[in-house]
Design a protein around this motif. Structure first.
Motif, short mmCIF file in Angstrom:
data_model
loop_
_atom_site.label_atom_id
_atom_site.label_comp_id
_atom_site.label_asym_id
_atom_site.label_seq_id
_atom_site.Cartn_x
_atom_site.Cartn_y
_atom_site.Cartn_z
N ARG A 490 -4.44 14.79 10.49
CA ARG A 490 -4.31 15.63 11.67
C ARG A 490 -5.41 15.23 12.65
O ARG A 490 -6.59 15.16 12.28
N LEU A 491 -5.02 14.97 13.90
CA LEU A 491 -5.96 14.53 14.93
C LEU A 491 -6.00 15.58 16.04
O LEU A 491 -5.05 15.68 16.83
N PRO A 492 -7.05 16.39 16.14
CA PRO A 492 -7.12 17.41 17.19
C PRO A 492 -7.10 16.76 18.57
O PRO A 492 -7.79 15.77 18.83
N MET A 493 -6.27 17.32 19.50
CA MET A 493 -6.16 16.80 20.85
C MET A 493 -5.81 17.93 21.81
O MET A 493 -5.35 19.00 21.39
N ARG A 494 -6.02 17.67 23.10
CA ARG A 494 -5.75 18.65 24.15
C ARG A 494 -4.35 18.44 24.72
O ARG A 494 -4.12 17.54 25.50
N LYS A 495 -3.43 19.24 24.27
CA LYS A 495 -2.02 19.18 24.68
C LYS A 495 -1.51 17.73 24.71
O LYS A 495 -1.15 17.20 25.75
N PRO A 496 -1.45 17.11 23.55
CA PRO A 496 -0.93 15.73 23.50
C PRO A 496 0.56 15.74 23.83
O PRO A 496 1.32 16.53 23.27
N SER A 497 0.96 14.87 24.72
CA SER A 497 2.38 14.79 25.06
C SER A 497 2.97 13.53 24.43
O SER A 497 3.33 13.53 23.27
N GLY A 498 3.02 12.42 25.15
CA GLY A 498 3.61 11.21 24.60
C GLY A 498 2.62 10.35 23.83
O GLY A 498 1.42 10.36 24.11
N LYS A 499 3.16 9.61 22.88
CA LYS A 499 2.40 8.57 22.18
C LYS A 499 3.17 7.26 22.32
O LYS A 499 4.41 7.26 22.26
N TYR A 500 2.45 6.16 22.49
CA TYR A 500 3.10 4.89 22.84
C TYR A 500 2.45 3.76 22.06
O TYR A 500 1.29 3.42 22.29
N ASN A 501 3.22 3.17 21.14
CA ASN A 501 2.73 2.07 20.31
C ASN A 501 2.99 0.75 21.02
O ASN A 501 4.10 0.49 21.51
N VAL A 502 1.97 -0.11 21.07
CA VAL A 502 2.06 -1.37 21.80
C VAL A 502 3.25 -2.20 21.33
O VAL A 502 4.10 -2.63 22.14
N TRP A 503 3.36 -2.44 20.03
CA TRP A 503 4.43 -3.30 19.52
C TRP A 503 5.81 -2.73 19.82
O TRP A 503 6.71 -3.44 20.28
N ASN A 504 5.99 -1.46 19.57
CA ASN A 504 7.30 -0.84 19.78
C ASN A 504 7.74 -0.93 21.23
O ASN A 504 8.92 -1.12 21.53
N LYS A 505 6.78 -0.78 22.14
CA LYS A 505 7.14 -0.73 23.56
C LYS A 505 7.33 -2.12 24.16
O LYS A 505 8.20 -2.29 25.02
N ILE A 506 6.55 -3.11 23.74
CA ILE A 506 6.71 -4.43 24.38
C ILE A 506 7.82 -5.24 23.75
O ILE A 506 8.32 -6.20 24.34
N THR A 507 8.24 -4.88 22.51
CA THR A 507 9.35 -5.58 21.86
C THR A 507 10.66 -4.82 21.99
O THR A 507 11.68 -5.28 21.51
N PHE A 508 10.60 -3.64 22.63
CA PHE A 508 11.79 -2.78 22.75
C PHE A 508 12.38 -2.51 21.37
O PHE A 508 13.59 -2.64 21.14
N GLU A 509 11.50 -2.12 20.47
CA GLU A 509 11.86 -1.86 19.08
C GLU A 509 13.04 -0.91 18.98
O GLU A 509 13.15 0.06 19.73
N GLU A 510 13.94 -1.19 18.04
CA GLU A 510 15.07 -0.29 17.78
C GLU A 510 14.55 1.11 17.50
O GLU A 510 13.63 1.30 16.73
N GLY A 511 15.17 2.10 18.12
CA GLY A 511 14.75 3.48 17.92
C GLY A 511 13.76 3.97 18.95
O GLY A 511 13.39 5.14 18.95
N THR A 512 13.31 3.05 19.85
CA THR A 512 12.38 3.42 20.91
C THR A 512 13.14 3.54 22.23
O THR A 512 13.95 2.69 22.55
#
Length: 514
Positions: A490-512
């Motif tokens: 568990r990582l405490p954060m202030r109203k975390p909205s989106g999370k974005y993984n480098v590999w998933n986003k630049i390779t257009f990973e299936e499911g992203t």
């Protein structure tokens, strides 16, 4: 008796004050989200140019009742009907002057950090392709996470009210982040330093990165422009004024990249058109070259006064959101009415199919995966407690999955047998559905933090872990084992909205979502 009379007088005076001055009511109830100048903040600009499609009674209804699919609350308990009507009239009143915001003003806003020092390699030992950014909207920061250990490598300030997903360059080194008030921030993940900022618009919708990483397109609500920036130094490459074929000015609903076509594709909000903007280096003057861009010819030579020629496609309806097939030859669009959808063939520039999509689908969060001998696309709905699963070959609905409420985001990974879907709206906002990708059945409904909004899942590079936001001001990111569905960190954060993984986003990973 005297005390009761005093309370009645005080209440009457307070109600009178709430009715008497619409500007004072605006500053009290609206300015925190829409800014004191009405040009927009976390919420959109509230001026005639952005409200022109909303008649007075509709504006009043939104002020009174809010919007269930947004963060806009209702003010029926704070303002009388007369005060609401006066406030609606005030919002439809033109500003004395809307500041110009073209290339000169954009360049004047640009600030490059003098203390930024480029590095030849990451200053940390983590896998550069498994870095995940977590946007914290509670205090306008981003946390940089090691995707293996989930250690926070850095936490840096962003512009106010980040909107839309950050965009990584093709190497995963630089990330570009946009705020609703038009600021674009460039950050060096390797050096853990901000490179600079520029204000590309006054009220902006989202950004898109070109496939070659050279250009960043910024879709603006105000002014009605598409700003194209150089990713190298945040300088202005071009500012396109957005007008329909008949000259009608329009905001830009959304802009996305279409890498195989060497182009950006954008939907116009106030005109039934989509545009394809080429960033290709074309080989001759008969068509826009590169990828599939040659599939559409233009009459005569490519204009010499632009580096980014535009192709305009008329659509049967206004499209507020859309999704691409894997080849980027088709656009699946959502009708503004929220009652149906359609498919536009980008090669021929025409509608080729209708989609059975009731309940305002959120296509921007749509995902695809291999299902049997076909590829399916699934999307949540903002006004309906269902998920639609569509065959990407026939455009037919394979299944409609009932959920415990309207949702906003979906995610999966090619190495995961599950789809994760939130229930963002309504009393079951604390539910996260787990859907089997083969059977298309919900196999588990989790309530990790009862009563709290849980939303937006992102996977690590290998799909072994799923990160879930507890979307509260004193919130957290929950790290799940994606196989056992158990929380491992568990990582405490202030109203975390989106999370974005480098590999998933630049390779257009299936499911992203792309």
């Amino acid at each position: 008796m005297i005390r009761t009379l005093s309370l009645v007088i005080a209440a009457t005076l307070a109600m009178g004050a709430a009715q008497a001055d619409p500007r004072a009511n605006y500053l009290e109830f609206c300015a925190d989200c829409h800014d004191a100048n009405r040009l927009g903040g976390t919420g959109p600009a509230l001026i005639p140019q952005t409200l022109k499609r909303m008649r007075g009674p509709k504006v009043e209804a939104v002020i009174r009742d809010g919007r269930v699919t947004t963060q806009m609350p209702g003010f029926a308990e704070d303002l009388s009907d007369a005060a609401i009507a006066e406030l609606a009239t005030y919002l439809k009143t033109p500003l004395e002057a809307v500041p110009p915001w073209g290339e000169e003003q954009i360049m004047a806003s640009r600030v490059l950090d003098e203390d930024y020092t480029p590095v030849d390699a990451p200053i940390w030992a983590s896998d550069p392709m498994n870095i995940t950014l977590a946007v914290e909207t509670g205090d306008h920061h981003v946390s940089v996470l090691d995707g293996d250990t989930f250690e926070v490598l850095d936490r840096f300030a962003t512009p106010f009210a980040v909107h839309g997903g950050p965009k990584f360059d093709p190497n995963g080194r630089f990330v570009f982040i946009m705020s609703r008030d038009g600021w674009v921030q460039k950050y060096d993940i390797w050096a853990l330093q901000q490179v600079g900022r520029v204000r590309a618009g006054l009220n902006s919708r989202n950004i898109a990165m070109s496939g070659d990483g050279k250009w960043l397109a910024v879709a603006n609500y105000l002014p009605n422009t598409l700003t194209i920036l150089s990713t190298e130094d945040l300088s202005v490459a071009e500012v396109h004024e957005i007008k329909g074929k008949d000259g009608t000015p329009s905001r830009v609903s959304a802009v996305y990249q279409a890498p195989p076509r060497d182009s950006f594709v954008l939907a116009l909000k106030d005109v039934p058109e989509i545009w394809e903007v080429s960033y290709a280096t074309y080989p001759d003057m008969n068509y826009f070259g590169g990828g599939l861009a040659h599939d559409w010819k233009i009459e005569g030579p490519v204009p010499q006064d632009t580096k980014f020629p535009i192709r305009r496609i008329t659509t049967p309806d206004y499209l507020d959101d859309f999704f691409f097939d894997q080849a980027y030859e088709h656009v699946m669009g959502a009708s503004r009415k929220g009652e149906d959808g359609l498919v536009i063939d980008l090669v021929i520039g025409q509608k080729v199919a209708d989609l059975a999509l009731k309940g305002m689908p959120h296509l921007g969060s749509g995902i695809t995966w291999q299902h049997g001998d076909t590829t399916v696309m699934a999307t949540p709905h903002l006004k309906d407690a269902t998920i639609s699963v569509i065959d990407m070959q026939t455009w037919e609905t394979v299944k409609t999955i009932p959920t415990q409420g309207p949702g906003f985001f979906m995610r999966s990974h090619k190495n995961s047998k599950y789809v994760w879907a939130d229930v963002f709206f309504g009393p079951n906002k604390d539910v996260m559905h787990i859907i089997d990708k083969e059977t298309l059945e919900i196999v588990k409904s989790m309530r990790p933090v009862p009563g709290a909004t849980v939303a937006h899942v992102e996977f690590t590079k290998d799909g072994s872990h799923a990160l879930v936001s507890v979307w509260e001001d004193e919130g957290e990111v929950l790290v799940y084992d994606a196989e056992t569905l158990e929380i491992v960190k568990r990582l405490p954060m202030r109203k975390p909205s989106g999370k974005y993984n480098v590999w998933n986003k630049i390779t257009f990973e299936e499911g992203t979502s792309h």
